[in-house]
Design a protein around this motif. Structure first.
Motif, PDB file in Angstrom:
ATOM      1  N   GLU A 151      49.132  32.797  37.144  1.00 30.90           N
ATOM      2  CA  GLU A 151      49.673  33.135  38.472  1.00 30.90           C
ATOM      3  C   GLU A 151      48.664  32.818  39.570  1.00 30.90           C
ATOM      4  O   GLU A 151      49.020  32.266  40.622  1.00 30.90           O
ATOM      5  CB  GLU A 151      50.066  34.609  38.528  1.00 30.90           C
ATOM      6  N   THR A 209      43.555  24.447  37.818  1.00 28.59           N
ATOM      7  CA  THR A 209      43.804  24.002  39.186  1.00 28.59           C
ATOM      8  C   THR A 209      43.362  22.571  39.447  1.00 28.59           C
ATOM      9  O   THR A 209      43.673  22.015  40.506  1.00 28.59           O
ATOM     10  CB  THR A 209      43.077  24.903  40.197  1.00 28.59           C
ATOM     11  N   LYS A 215      47.028  26.260  43.548  1.00 31.32           N
ATOM     12  CA  LYS A 215      47.593  24.908  43.615  1.00 31.32           C
ATOM     13  C   LYS A 215      48.612  24.784  44.739  1.00 31.32           C
ATOM     14  O   LYS A 215      48.741  23.737  45.376  1.00 31.32           O
ATOM     15  CB  LYS A 215      48.226  24.532  42.279  1.00 31.32           C
ATOM     16  N   GLU A 216      49.341  25.849  45.007  1.00 28.55           N
ATOM     17  CA  GLU A 216      50.311  25.836  46.112  1.00 28.55           C
ATOM     18  C   GLU A 216      49.607  25.751  47.469  1.00 28.55           C
ATOM     19  O   GLU A 216      50.028  25.018  48.359  1.00 28.55           O
ATOM     20  CB  GLU A 216      51.167  27.095  46.055  1.00 28.55           C
ATOM     21  N   ILE A 217      48.508  26.486  47.611  1.00 33.15           N
ATOM     22  CA  ILE A 217      47.794  26.523  48.891  1.00 33.15           C
ATOM     23  C   ILE A 217      46.916  25.298  49.089  1.00 33.15           C
ATOM     24  O   ILE A 217      46.709  24.853  50.207  1.00 33.15           O
ATOM     25  CB  ILE A 217      46.962  27.818  48.976  1.00 33.15           C
ATOM     26  N   GLN A 218      46.393  24.736  48.005  1.00 37.27           N
ATOM     27  CA  GLN A 218      45.528  23.552  48.055  1.00 37.27           C
ATOM     28  C   GLN A 218      44.273  23.774  48.904  1.00 37.27           C
ATOM     29  O   GLN A 218      43.964  22.981  49.812  1.00 37.27           O
ATOM     30  CB  GLN A 218      46.316  22.347  48.590  1.00 37.27           C
ATOM     31  N   ASP A 228      48.450  29.019  39.906  1.00 41.40           N
ATOM     32  CA  ASP A 228      49.627  28.457  40.575  1.00 41.40           C
ATOM     33  C   ASP A 228      49.571  28.693  42.081  1.00 41.40           C
ATOM     34  O   ASP A 228      49.955  27.829  42.882  1.00 41.40           O
ATOM     35  CB  ASP A 228      50.908  29.062  39.997  1.00 41.40           C
ATOM     36  N   LEU A 229      49.083  29.866  42.480  1.00 35.96           N
ATOM     37  CA  LEU A 229      48.940  30.158  43.902  1.00 35.96           C
ATOM     38  C   LEU A 229      47.905  29.229  44.544  1.00 35.96           C
ATOM     39  O   LEU A 229      48.131  28.686  45.635  1.00 35.96           O
ATOM     40  CB  LEU A 229      48.530  31.613  44.098  1.00 35.96           C
ATOM     41  N   ILE A 253      47.812  36.782  51.908  1.00 32.75           N
ATOM     42  CA  ILE A 253      48.949  36.385  51.065  1.00 32.75           C
ATOM     43  C   ILE A 253      49.420  37.602  50.273  1.00 32.75           C
ATOM     44  O   ILE A 253      48.661  38.187  49.496  1.00 32.75           O
ATOM     45  CB  ILE A 253      48.557  35.250  50.107  1.00 32.75           C
TER      46      ILE A 253
END
Length: 260
Positions: free
Chosen positions: A41, A85, A47-50, A44-45, A241
């Motif tokens: 989790e 990541t 990778k979403e924010i980069q 994934d967060l 977040i």
């Protein structure tokens, strides 16, 4: 100047805009679902924010505690998050713990040469550390990025740790960015002492920062991104977040570093 390698920061554009994240990851365990790890989790967060950099706190390294989350096999949280990541991961041990280590982590889009300083604990309790690295942006500017986790046990320790951080970086002639779980609120003496040398990035964003702990009952703001006061920064965006992968919520800032 500190003796660190200077590395090209190719992901940054010419105006030196970067995204930075700070996250206390609760030693890799789901705080509201004991015995389950939270790495996928968290990864994934990220990778979403980069983000370009992530300062991580409560990082276990090869401990029995993380082994219990992985069928009895110890592992490195920093290395595992780096692999998940696609970033580079680094660990800075603050204390020996449960057969391994516990301390700070950094994730970076580019390789780093990290350095660690230990922070004072005049009242006793857990040792604390600050992990940092010096990098060079694609436009040729140098900066220092780092992360820390100040002591939760005694206000005297936190104040001494802030003084140590201020003293250590006082003669640096490059911009500095520090993220972390500082375990103090904006009303505290430690926060005021930090402000002598640092700018709270949230205050430059025009956004009212919210509490960062706990996810289930958010009441206190103790997680921050600080910018060295002697340089010209612009904060384009600052967010807390609202995710429950840890008891803390991560903070993320998009920052422009202007040349002097």
């Amino acid at each position: 100047m500190i003796g660190l390698g200077i590395l090209s920061w190719s992901p940054l554009c010419a105006q030196d805009t970067l995204t930075v994240m700070s996250y206390n990851i609760y030693h890799g365990e789901q705080p509201y679902n004991e015995g389950q790890n939270n790495l996928q989790e968290v990864a994934d967060l990220i990778k979403e924010i980069q983000p370009d950099f992530v300062a991580l706190q409560e990082v276990d390294e090869m401990t029995e505690r993380v082994a219990a989350l992985n069928q009895g096999q110890p592992f490195s949280l920093a290395d595992s998050l780096a692999a998940l990541t696609g970033m580079h991961g680094y660990f800075g041990k603050a204390i020996d713990y449960a057969g391994g280590g516990y301390g700070e982590g950094l994730l970076s889009k580019v390789p780093l040469e990290t350095q660690k300083i230990m922070l004072p604990v005049p009242k006793g309790g857990e040792d604390r550390a600050l992990l940092f690295a010096k990098v060079q942006t694609s436009s040729g500017h140098h900066l220092i990025v780092g992360g820390t986790h100040l002591g939760h046990q005694f206000s005297e320790n936190r104040l001494a740790q802030v003084v140590r951080i201020n003293d250590y970086f006082s003669d640096m002639d490059v911009p500095i960015l520090l993220g972390g779980d500082f375990n103090f609120t904006p009303e505290s003496e430690s926060y005021r002492t930090m402000q002598e040398q640092w700018i709270d990035a949230a205050l430059l964003s025009g956004v009212e920062p919210g509490p960062t702990i706990s996810y289930e009952n958010p009441q206190k703001r103790i997680d921050y991104i600080f910018l060295s006061r002697e340089f010209d920064w612009e904060v384009l965006d600052y967010r807390t977040i609202k995710v429950g992968y840890s008891d803390h919520m991560p903070v993320v800032a998009t920052i422009v570093m202007h040349a002097r």
